[in-house]
Design a protein around this motif. Structure first.
Motif, mmCIF file in Angstrom:
data_model
loop_
_atom_site.group_PDB
_atom_site.id
_atom_site.type_symbol
_atom_site.label_atom_id
_atom_site.label_comp_id
_atom_site.label_asym_id
_atom_site.label_seq_id
_atom_site.Cartn_x
_atom_site.Cartn_y
_atom_site.Cartn_z
ATOM 1 N N ALA A 433 -23.383 -18.757 -4.402
ATOM 2 C CA ALA A 433 -22.949 -17.756 -5.378
ATOM 3 C C ALA A 433 -23.194 -18.244 -6.804
ATOM 4 N N ARG A 434 -22.947 -19.535 -7.048
ATOM 5 C CA ARG A 434 -23.219 -20.081 -8.382
ATOM 6 C C ARG A 434 -24.715 -20.047 -8.690
ATOM 7 N N ALA A 435 -25.534 -20.374 -7.701
ATOM 8 C CA ALA A 435 -26.977 -20.321 -7.917
ATOM 9 C C ALA A 435 -27.437 -18.889 -8.166
ATOM 10 N N ALA A 436 -26.860 -17.937 -7.425
ATOM 11 C CA ALA A 436 -27.242 -16.534 -7.593
ATOM 12 C C ALA A 436 -26.835 -15.988 -8.950
ATOM 13 N N ALA A 437 -25.828 -16.599 -9.582
ATOM 14 C CA ALA A 437 -25.354 -16.125 -10.889
ATOM 15 C C ALA A 437 -26.239 -16.586 -12.036
ATOM 16 N N ILE A 438 -27.204 -17.495 -11.783
ATOM 17 C CA ILE A 438 -28.127 -17.917 -12.837
ATOM 18 C C ILE A 438 -28.864 -16.687 -13.354
ATOM 19 N N LEU A 460 -21.251 -12.339 -3.903
ATOM 20 C CA LEU A 460 -22.390 -11.799 -4.637
ATOM 21 C C LEU A 460 -21.995 -10.542 -5.414
ATOM 22 N N ALA A 461 -21.120 -9.734 -4.851
ATOM 23 C CA ALA A 461 -20.642 -8.548 -5.579
ATOM 24 C C ALA A 461 -19.938 -8.972 -6.862
ATOM 25 N N ALA A 462 -19.165 -10.056 -6.793
ATOM 26 C CA ALA A 462 -18.478 -10.554 -7.989
ATOM 27 C C ALA A 462 -19.463 -11.084 -9.020
ATOM 28 N N ALA A 463 -20.658 -11.503 -8.558
ATOM 29 C CA ALA A 463 -21.684 -12.012 -9.474
ATOM 30 C C ALA A 463 -22.603 -10.908 -9.971
ATOM 31 N N GLY A 464 -22.281 -9.645 -9.656
ATOM 32 C CA GLY A 464 -23.059 -8.523 -10.175
ATOM 33 C C GLY A 464 -24.145 -8.023 -9.248
#
Length: 487
Positions: A433-438, A460-464
């Motif tokens: 999730a942290r990587a996906a938020a880049i 992932l939903a929380a990351a947009g």
């Protein structure tokens, strides 16, 4: 008498024999390459490793450094070879597959070379054909793997060592050691070939040459590992693999090796069975022994049959001991098996009839590598959707082959999504999730249970992210809303 035999064996080959050697080598190379062309031009990834290393190649094109940013579970020489192959292929879509097709040709020719030094011309040809058509060898020399290049170097080292036994020179010892070192720093599973090389070098009682060979192996190994950092190389290519959970029990590993040989190498097994039958009949005096290998003076320990048997036994023991023993690793058993058959080859007619008899079974289990099918509709849709992400965007997936075919880069260290990394805690839902938020990461493709079981949806939903497409079962593409284009 033994001195005369040794002199005869070290005499240079007549011109006609040298010409035959090169004709055979060229023909075998053509056969090996033609057999692998359908896989080379395939527009899909053939296996997980094919996709992972294909993605690694395009990562390196864009300046990603192995071991520092690109997770590298194989030896430190493998990815530099892949980078070179990609250059030779002009960095086209399938350019990384130059490495396996060259490895396939090389494995075939060096097996022939080893056979010419240990048996007859016919025996060498039989061994080389068995190797190049072996399903296990085809599996690792069509798709991109580290096994293929490692095998080429290891068998090449044994071939040179057989040459050293017949005509000992310090140069041959150095070359044998260098090739062996290269094999091990491509893939450590090639290590048992060291026993064959050591026995062949020791047979001539020249300790200085043995030291030269060992030194050459060490120099090659350090030369490959030092630029990437010994600590990183050890952690990623040694500790990571040794800390993997056992896939099966020791007996389970034995049965896995046997079932793999039955599925992928029926032609090799038929040849082994015929060779044993002919040997038994010859001992009983019922048939004439054919193509007896040239005699080797000295103790039994240094004779070709003993050397090859020790190599085979040590390789099999290592595979059984290896925690993460996968079916492609059986390829390391094929060369010593084939060379043993080449010492007392069965008649050509028997070999051809046997091969024809098992050909349908061989094709059933090997057509996916010899004549790959195109992507299914769902797979093609996933690749097209990844290509449809914003220009310059990166993506993450547990099936890296789709990223390769979509020409998408990924986040450093997430190129390899194997189950071993998940089990060891290197990849977790929180880390993904942290990587996906880049900011420039715009897509996450979940394709297998490796990432599906991590329940990434809420994070992932929380990351947009939102679901962009579903492809059946757990397979889903998440895309980031309002993801910017970038480089």
């Amino acid at each position: 008498m033994s001195e005369r035999v040794a002199t005869d064996r070290t005499r240079p080959l007549p011109r006609s024999d040298r010409r035959a050697w090169w004709i055979d080598a060229v023909v075998l190379t053509v056969v090996a390459v033609v057999l692998r062309i359908p896989a080379f031009v395939a527009g899909r990834h053939l296996t997980y490793d094919d996709g992972f290393f294909g993605l690694s190649a395009i990562e390196m094109r864009n300046g990603v450094v192995p071991f520092k940013e690109l997770f590298s579970p194989q030896g430190p020489l493998h990815l530099p070879l892949l980078y070179l192959a990609d250059l030779i292929g002009f960095r086209t879509s399938n350019a990384p597959r130059v490495l396996p097709i060259v490895a396939g040709a090389a494995v075939t020719v060096v097996t022939y070379a080893a056979g010419r030094r240990s048996s007859s011309r016919f025996g060498a040809l039989v061994a080389a054909v068995l190797v190049t058509t072996s399903g296990s060898i085809v599996w690792v020399t069509t798709g991109i793997t580290s096994d293929g290049p490692a095998l080429a170097f290891a068998i090449g080292a044994v071939a040179v060592a057989f040459g050293y036994q017949q005509d000992p020179t310090s140069g041959r010892a150095v070359v044998a050691g260098a090739l062996l070192g290269a094999a091990i720093v491509v893939k450590a599973l090639a290590g048992p070939a060291a026993l064959a090389v050591a026995l062949l070098l020791l047979s001539r009682r020249r300790p200085r040459d043995v030291a030269y060979a060992a030194g050459a192996a060490v120099v090659v190994a350090l030369g490959a590992a030092l630029p990437s950092g010994l600590g990183r190389v050890w952690d990623q290519s040694i500790s990571y693999n040794r800390n993997a959970s056992r896939l099966t029990s020791y007996w389970g590993a034995v049965t896995k090796a046997w079932h793999t040989l039955v599925d992928r190498d029926p032609i090799v097994l038929v040849a082994v069975g015929l060779a044993l039958a002919m040997l038994l009949l010859a001992r009983l005096g019922w048939v004439r022994a054919a193509d007896r290998p040239p005699s080797t003076p000295g103790p039994v320990l240094f004779r070709p049959a003993t050397v090859l048997a020790i190599w085979l036994a040590a390789q099999f023991a290592l595979l059984v001991y290896e925690p993460a023993f996968w079916r492609p690793h059986v390829a390391f058993l094929i060369a010593p098996l084939a060379l043993l058959v080449g010492l007392r080859p069965p008649p050509l007619v028997a070999l051809v009839v046997g091969a024809i008899a098992v050909a349908p079974w061989y094709w059933t289990n090997m057509h996916s590598m010899l004549w790959p099918d195109p992507y299914t509709a769902a797979e093609r849709a996933a690749v097209d959707d990844l290509r449809g992400l914003p220009s310059g965007a990166r993506a993450i997936s547990d099936e890296p082959g789709y990223l390769w075919r979509a020409d998408r880069l990924t986040v450093p260290y997430y190129d390899d999504s194997s189950v071993k990394r998940i089990e060891q805690g290197q990849i977790t839902a929180a880390k993904l999730a942290r990587a996906a938020a880049i900011p420039d990461v715009c897509g996450v493709l979940v394709w297998t249970s490796r990432y599906a079981d991590l329940d990434l949806g809420p994070r992932l939903a929380a990351a947009g992210y939102e679901v962009k497409a579903r492809y059946g079962g757990p397979r889903v593409l998440y895309a980031k809303r309002d993801c910017p284009s970038g480089g």
